[in-house]
Design an enzyme around this catalytic site. Sequence first.
Site, PDB file in Angstrom:
ATOM      1  N   ASN A   1      -2.260  13.001  -3.199  1.00 56.35           N
ATOM      2  CA  ASN A   1      -3.311  13.246  -4.236  1.00 56.35           C
ATOM      3  C   ASN A   1      -3.828  14.711  -4.421  1.00 56.35           C
ATOM      4  O   ASN A   1      -4.470  15.243  -4.990  1.00 56.35           O
ATOM      5  CB  ASN A   1      -4.887  12.182  -4.687  1.00 56.35           C
ATOM      6  CG  ASN A   1      -4.821  10.998  -5.414  1.00 56.35           C
ATOM      7  OD1 ASN A   1      -3.469  11.384  -6.593  1.00 56.35           O
ATOM      8  ND2 ASN A   1      -4.665  10.308  -5.121  1.00 56.35           N
TER       9      ASN A   1
ATOM     10  N   ASP B   1      -1.905   9.679 -10.320  1.00 56.98           N
ATOM     11  CA  ASP B   1      -1.966   8.414 -11.600  1.00 56.98           C
ATOM     12  C   ASP B   1      -0.224   7.878 -12.139  1.00 56.98           C
ATOM     13  O   ASP B   1      -0.366   7.188 -11.959  1.00 56.98           O
ATOM     14  CB  ASP B   1      -2.903   8.815 -12.943  1.00 56.98           C
ATOM     15  CG  ASP B   1      -4.122   8.681 -12.837  1.00 56.98           C
ATOM     16  OD1 ASP B   1      -4.323   8.035 -11.433  1.00 56.98           O
ATOM     17  OD2 ASP B   1      -5.809   9.104 -13.039  1.00 56.98           O
TER      18      ASP B   1
ATOM     19  N   GLU C   1      -4.327   2.474  -4.097  1.00 54.81           N
ATOM     20  CA  GLU C   1      -3.055   2.468  -4.661  1.00 54.81           C
ATOM     21  C   GLU C   1      -2.241   1.211  -3.554  1.00 54.81           C
ATOM     22  O   GLU C   1      -1.334   1.126  -3.503  1.00 54.81           O
ATOM     23  CB  GLU C   1      -2.597   3.425  -3.519  1.00 54.81           C
ATOM     24  CG  GLU C   1      -2.848   3.691  -1.855  1.00 54.81           C
ATOM     25  CD  GLU C   1      -4.456   4.248  -2.139  1.00 54.81           C
ATOM     26  OE1 GLU C   1      -4.646   5.028  -0.128  1.00 54.81           O
ATOM     27  OE2 GLU C   1      -5.310   4.216  -2.779  1.00 54.81           O
TER      28      GLU C   1
ATOM     29  N   ASP D   1       0.937  -0.997  -0.064  1.00 58.39           N
ATOM     30  CA  ASP D   1      -0.525  -0.102  -0.281  1.00 58.39           C
ATOM     31  C   ASP D   1       0.620   1.455   0.031  1.00 58.39           C
ATOM     32  O   ASP D   1       1.839   1.628   1.034  1.00 58.39           O
ATOM     33  CB  ASP D   1      -0.974   0.065   1.315  1.00 58.39           C
ATOM     34  CG  ASP D   1      -1.944   0.997   1.260  1.00 58.39           C
ATOM     35  OD1 ASP D   1      -3.055   0.800   0.314  1.00 58.39           O
ATOM     36  OD2 ASP D   1      -2.385   1.729   1.681  1.00 58.39           O
TER      37      ASP D   1
END
Length: 469
Positions: free
Chosen positions: A308, A317, A344, A300
Amino acid sequence: MDNDLRDAAAPQDGPSHDIKPLPAARVEFDPDGRLLSACDEFLRLTQYEREDVLGRPEAMLLWPEDRDDPQYHALWELLRSGEVVQRELRRMTRNGQELWLQGSYDPVLSEDGKVTAIRLIATNVTAKRRQATNHENILAAISRSTAMVEFAMDGTIIAANANFASLLGYDVDELLGRNHREFVAAEIVESPSYGAFWNRLRAGEFVQAEFPRLARSGRTIWLQASYNPVVDAATGRPTKVVKIATDITERMHQNAEAERLALLDPLTGISNRRGFDLALAAALDDFKRGREPISLIFLDVDHFKSFNDIYGHQIGDRCLRRVAKAVERSVRHPESLVARYGGEEFAVLLPNTTRLEAARIAEAVRAAVQGLGIDHPGNTGWGTVTASLGHVTFEAGRDERFHTATELVTAADRGLYTAKRLGRNHVADAVDPRANEPFAVFRILPGDELFGPEPESAAARQIRRSATI
């Protein structure tokens, strides 16, 4: 922040969504083909009322030219003999429209083995069928739909037309006298199913399916073919088999490519969750039959929501794409599968991999992600993009009744959240949660040797019990 991620990324496609399964139409017939019951979906598709179809023969739904087709009568003979039949069905709605169903007929047997009813479960594939019909490649296939060949009952070719010879890359004279098995892959010829196939034809059964065959060049071509035994009127025994075939190689390749793409994550290009689930199921089957261990790593990206929020989703991305590539480069295990599990989170499936090997691979992945050097001010204590990893290994022969996909995923996930509680940018190994061993943590930091298990503290046990996942 590195230059690669600072540049604005091109707009990305939106997130993919799981395709909802088509509703199923369910019908039940008596052995003579009369409708005993029909669900609402079937009535909706055929545009009939329930009282209009109950007690009526299925043939009322056929086109006039199909009602007396020997293939249709052969279908019901097979069903009355107890055989399950799956195929694409052309039917006619009440207002005269063409309806295509992908259906499975399943005979219902009494305790003494007699067929008491036939159940049909079907889905509407009319739109797909029409789209294929309009496609230029299908038009080309139609021009070759009259490819024909005749076999003696031992599989020897006794006649063929030019269209069939052309499909295989031969002249007609070159095919005569050769045997059917010469155009079938050796592993199929040697399988019990191949002998059963010819036994069905010798018994006079009609067989229709999609078949792989070997062309003269050695490449595999796919044929949509029907094998039609020709019965001698005097003896009632089959004397030859007439095969009518259509080249569907291009369609099969397109289907295979579509299936391949359906298993890939469109953002990162690695396997998606569906591909992972299929690979995990297959790997567990192999694991249960063999003696080699199986390992799983969950990863993770730390504080990715914060990343973000700081840089935006386009840059996020691009970050995930770089992480995916770093994971793939780090694993380098011949049977491994790297997948984007969701958001993620990534998964690495490692068949035939010991616990120590999995720990080393997990550490290599952790170091590779940190080594990308992607600025991440929101990742407190590290300042760059890092990842937390959990891994688990199941050993063959040990509590195999618990070795399921759920057990493996749950254990790896537990290790992942342990790594997060250790301060992130860590690797943790959680033992099989069904085992009698205490919860174990293996911490692997740059330059450190693998050590563990460490005794779990009371505080750690409390954290583990209260953690929300």
